[in-house]
Motif scaffolding. Structure first.
Motif, PDB file in Angstrom:
ATOM      1  N   THR A 290      56.365  33.220  39.044  1.00 44.42           N
ATOM      2  CA  THR A 290      55.240  33.227  38.010  1.00 44.42           C
ATOM      3  C   THR A 290      54.442  34.408  38.088  1.00 44.42           C
ATOM      4  OG1 THR A 290      53.476  31.937  37.425  1.00 44.42           O
ATOM      5  CG2 THR A 290      53.819  32.195  39.751  1.00 44.42           C
ATOM      6  N   ASP A 291      53.171  34.505  37.594  1.00 45.43           N
ATOM      7  CA  ASP A 291      52.368  35.739  37.535  1.00 45.43           C
ATOM      8  C   ASP A 291      51.137  35.370  37.846  1.00 45.43           C
ATOM      9  OD1 ASP A 291      51.292  34.349  35.594  1.00 45.43           O
ATOM     10  OD2 ASP A 291      52.193  35.647  33.601  1.00 45.43           O
ATOM     11  N   PRO A 292      50.012  36.211  37.673  1.00 40.74           N
ATOM     12  CA  PRO A 292      48.621  36.019  38.168  1.00 40.74           C
ATOM     13  C   PRO A 292      48.102  34.815  37.331  1.00 40.74           C
ATOM     14  CG  PRO A 292      48.746  38.219  37.952  1.00 40.74           C
ATOM     15  CD  PRO A 292      49.967  37.636  37.369  1.00 40.74           C
ATOM     16  N   HIS A 293      48.766  34.284  36.364  1.00 37.45           N
ATOM     17  CA  HIS A 293      47.959  33.534  35.333  1.00 37.45           C
ATOM     18  C   HIS A 293      48.950  31.905  35.466  1.00 37.45           C
ATOM     19  CE1 HIS A 293      45.520  36.500  33.747  1.00 37.45           C
ATOM     20  NE2 HIS A 293      46.505  37.214  33.817  1.00 37.45           N
ATOM     21  N   GLN A 294      49.813  32.120  36.496  1.00 43.34           N
ATOM     22  CA  GLN A 294      50.745  30.955  36.791  1.00 43.34           C
ATOM     23  C   GLN A 294      51.454  30.504  35.303  1.00 43.34           C
ATOM     24  OE1 GLN A 294      51.394  28.827  39.229  1.00 43.34           O
ATOM     25  NE2 GLN A 294      50.367  30.655  40.282  1.00 43.34           N
TER      26      GLN A 294
END
Lengths: 595, 595
Positions: free
Chosen positions: B26-30
């Motif tokens: 995932t990324d910093p924003h899920q």
């Protein structure tokens, strides 16, 4: 009466400087059925159901219970000044939410740390903290301070549950447990639930009505097994049989031993949903703690071959008693004078005639007409009614035999059923049959099967409020986890081979009648469908007793369902006939005729 | 290639004094679908599926993915030195369990605190702590240090999503959110998931393939609404439209604002499954934190009347495009030369002709024969095959229209299907129909319905590994929570009126073929069954496209199922016919003839 008690409790709350006090429906062992001395919520609130938590504030009080008890709680809480909160209904606040609204920041909620599980207390504390409300442990239970004639400790002796019924010696059970403890790098395991202790040590007792358990704690280390129980429960025979396997101490020595264990700073395995908060408070300062479900829970739930053979044997005897009872009932009701209570007593009489019978496995639910709609109705002298040759009668009963525990519900027509009753009975039966016939892949959890039994009612806009099935012990508690077939319990717990569970869909028309059909089923391998890649399971029904065909609307059943039903009745006839004779045998043959 | 990257990662691990490093998908924003710059797990492992976490130790590496990707991951991880762990299969250790076995007490596991949700990191940390292993935040992602040509920030402009499609102005959405914030005594709410921000501020963008969202953070206080996003994404028009409603700041200003917010010590509402650990680390020292699902999740999932009207309108256009495509396919395949990729492109062509079309809603799954058995197969130049007039073809595609998102799967026979294929297609269809027809009481959670679609396969010892349905956005993400119809997701989340969800049972015969039938359905009130005491719901199917009747074995369907199926085809014909002509119209009439 209740109002006075609550007022006295409020006075104690003030003294203890708390703004709310919680009275839970459990005991230090997280029991469902309690010895009288611990039935504090029942004593103070007047609500007699097995599940329901009470919260009292300075000017209000609420009781939270589930759908099994909605009607009963409404009746019993009338004029008590206690509000009823029906868990699960839309827009009903939880106990925590209600407390948050009633109290203000800085307030304290008092609890007895022995009668709340560590897990529950953590959740409660975290929630209240959001509102800056604190949880305060009060050592002496406030209800005990009010309850003057509180009963004392029950003193039934402990008996051994021999390997010919248990199927596994204590040493083997301890070895399996210690292997799991090693896997988790723990050297101490604490057991507090009474049926887990009874299972592990192959003991039984009569401390709690219906549950053949002894009040005890247990500590298992990698070298020792210790049981803490009132010494007057230990006979010479038990002491000599357990000698060298289980060390026995007094019930009150438990906390001292916990302190002593802490001295070596071991890693201790605790089941957060079983151990009470007090135990954690004692151990935490000194030990490293692992919070995880006890392995005993799953060991106990998966019955071995001896237990399964016992279960089947017990169900033949129970089926014989139930058949005699249903035959008797059919003749007795028209004669007049029989009541909910008298029929419950009669069923127990028939069971008492059977070998290995010990006691009922729960309070018989004998609900005539509108009483049948109260899911956990228990007839009393006040509510008891006479049965007439009309209407329908819901009869949910069970027994403890040395080789197994039974739990069966039959709903019978006492007169000519209405078309509506026949349709709804048949829909309940349809769900019951569909669940009994289900074949499912390994790793399927019980909650995935709940809807199967419910769907024939959904199809006509109806439903029932309780789960479809609960696990059941082997000459142990009639309700046993971790598995269930339910939309709200046992979520994600896979059904394993050897688990026993009830199959009991129902329908309840408030103020009119109730229907429930309950058999016990066992998870077994489905050899036809299993392959090395994909294991399949199915159920084997073990309860043996005719289902009232007069209540069936055959056109609502599929050919497959009719085939399954007739095959079930054929099995019932085949297995029970050798133990019956005369009129009863003739009645069985008629009752199990193919539809 | 992968082996080299992993070795370089190990060198960095040594430098950072950690014994394991985790690369999440995932990324910093899920996000589920990521902008390229954040596809770190894909870059380093070579596994291209959307879900899969990688753990690397000094001498071993493992990747955990779910059943959708078992076959694909097996292929892509060959010779990579990375072991594949199939989540959900019996006896497969979890990532945590594996780490516990691989590492020793005192070891550290490195993570990038921005790419793990706070909730997940808490669970991971608690588990590792049991083994005296610690979690170590490493500010600069180690993969980024190796990835030399890592792409930069996508720079698509933000557009406004007008109320004529959104159905509710931003001010009204903010008011509803602030009411919930007040109910919880919080004055600040942090939003980090991109579709929640897009929904709340009625904005859309193209930063992520398939998901029309903008990379942004949002902070909502009782007085202000702030959005943090790269400034080059903001046009004059957007700035003027949002003026006075949403204050706009640079993406990198977010952490600074978090610091500033802390200065007034407010109570901040964070969704533990959405916000990353870094955000909590920044806020915790100064603020009181409430961890609870964001109210925006449920607001967004329950579509308003304008969104539902748009959804239905979009499905007429999508059905027209799909009908043209299926008609074209039937003629094109025998002519030769068509492939999985060319047909996917053709379907997109037909959709592009439709008004309000924007882009595909996910990568088309066009799986011919054995490729159809790979649940999330995405054809590439390497795997692409020609379609022949034989076998069966699974086609799962969808589109983003300004007024709605679509997701549809059809499985079609390209030649004469085998009896086995017909039986299994019909069983999948039976489950699909049963679910579409289900009527259920209010408060029923999606997980209670999953088995209904699965049962016709269980009945013959078969199953499918994925969930039955996912929520879907309104010109937003094709996968959207909180609800699902699944045995493992959305557990206990009641289906509410206005929720949109997919109905997509399947069957996959590894190495041979795959079957899936997918329509979108909406939860609506069941007026026939609803009463003041008991509200009932049912589904309305909105996807409009013929289902291949050549694959149906009619004798396996009940009269009721056949009736439902024919009525569905009648609706498809009625709603699509006005938009078609000539051969396609004739084909539609034939394809939707009653069976």
């Amino acid at each position: 009466m209740t109002r006075q008690k609550i007022e006295s409790l409020r006075a104690l709350m003030k003294k203890n400087n708390i703004q709310a006090y919680l009275v839970f429906s459990t005991d230090p062992h997280q029991s469902e059925y309690l010895p009288q001395m611990w039935e504090r919520r029942k004593w103070i609130s007047g609500f007699t159901g097995s599940a329901g938590d009470l919260a009292v504030t300075a000017d209000d009080a609420g009781l939270w219970t589930d759908s099994r008890y909605f009607l009963q709680a409404e009746q019993e809480l009338q004029n008590s000044g206690i509000r009823l909160f029906k868990i699960g209904l839309p827009d009903v606040p939880t106990l925590q939410e209600w407390l948050a609204k009633k109290l203000k920041a800085g307030d304290s909620v008092g609890i007895d740390p022995k009668v709340i599980s560590y897990g529950e207390s953590q959740k409660l504390e975290a929630h209240l903290k959001e509102w800056k409300i604190s949880l305060k442990s009060i050592e002496t239970n406030l209800v005990d301070q009010l309850w003057e004639d509180r009963p004392g400790f029950p003193g039934a002796p402990i008996t051994l549950h021999p390997v010919k019924y248990a199927g596994e010696p204590i040493e083997s059970k301890l070895e399996r447990l210690r292997e799991k403890m090693r896997d988790e790098n723990t050297s101490v395991h604490i057991l507090t639930t009474l049926d887990s202790i009874a299972w592990l040590f192959n003991i039984r007792s009569r401390d709690i009505e219906f549950n053949p358990v002894a009040i005890a704690y247990a500590i298992i280390t990698n070298k020792k097994a210790m049981m803490f129980t009132p010494m007057n429960k230990i006979t010479k025979e038990v002491r000599s049989q357990l000698d060298g396997i289980v060390d026995i101490f007094g019930y009150d020595d438990f906390e001292e031993e916990l302190q002593r264990i802490g001295e070596t700073s071991p890693k201790v395995w605790l089941d957060p949903n079983a151990v009470n908060r007090r135990i954690v408070d004692l151990l935490r300062p000194k030990c490293e703690l692992l919070f995880k479900q006890s392995p005993v829970i799953l060991f106990k739930a998966i019955k071995n071959e001896v237990e399964l053979a016992g279960l089947k044997s017990a169900h033949i005897r129970d089926g014989v008693a139930m058949t005699k009872f249903l035959h008797w009932l059919e003749n007795a009701v028209p004669r007049g004078g029989e009541t909910e209570l008298s029929t419950a007593a009669k069923a127990e009489e028939f069971r008492k005639e059977q070998p290995l019978y010990q006691m009922p496995s729960f309070a018989t639910i004998a609900g005539y007409n509108e009483h049948g709609a109260i899911v956990h109705y228990e007839p009393s002298e006040e509510t008891n009614v006479e049965l007439k040759p009309e209407g329908i009668f819901l009869f949910d009963s069970g027994a403890q035999y040395l080789d197994g525990t039974t739990d069966i519900t039959r709903t019978v027509a006492l007169g000519t059923p209405t078309a509506e009753q026949k349709e709804l009975f048949t829909r309940v039966l349809k769900g019951h049959i569909q669940l009994a016939m289900t074949r499912f892949p390994r790793t399927t959890a019980g909650n995935q099967l709940d809807t199967i039994a419910r769907k024939p009612l959904w199809d006509v806009g109806l439903n029932y409020g309780h789960g479809t099935g609960h696990g059941i012990g082997s000459y142990l508690n009639v309700h046993e986890g971790p598995h269930a077939i339910s939309f709200y319990r046992g979520i994600g717990v896979p059904l394993e081979e050897g688990m026993v569970i009830s199959n009991e869909p129902g329908y309840y028309k408030s103020g009119d009648y109730g229907i429930r059909i309950e058999n016990l089923i066992v998870t077994v391998e489905d050899r036809e469908f299993s392959s090395p890649d994909s294991e399949f399971y199915k159920f084997e029904t073990v309860t043996l007793c005719p289902i009232d065909t007069r209540l069936i609307e055959k056109s609502l059943l599929s050919e497959i369902e009719i085939g399954f039903f007739n095959e079930y009745h054929r099995t019932v006839r085949e297995l029970l006939s050798p133990h019956l004779e005369g009129d009863v045998l003739a009645w069985l043959h008629k009752a199990t005729e193919a539809i």
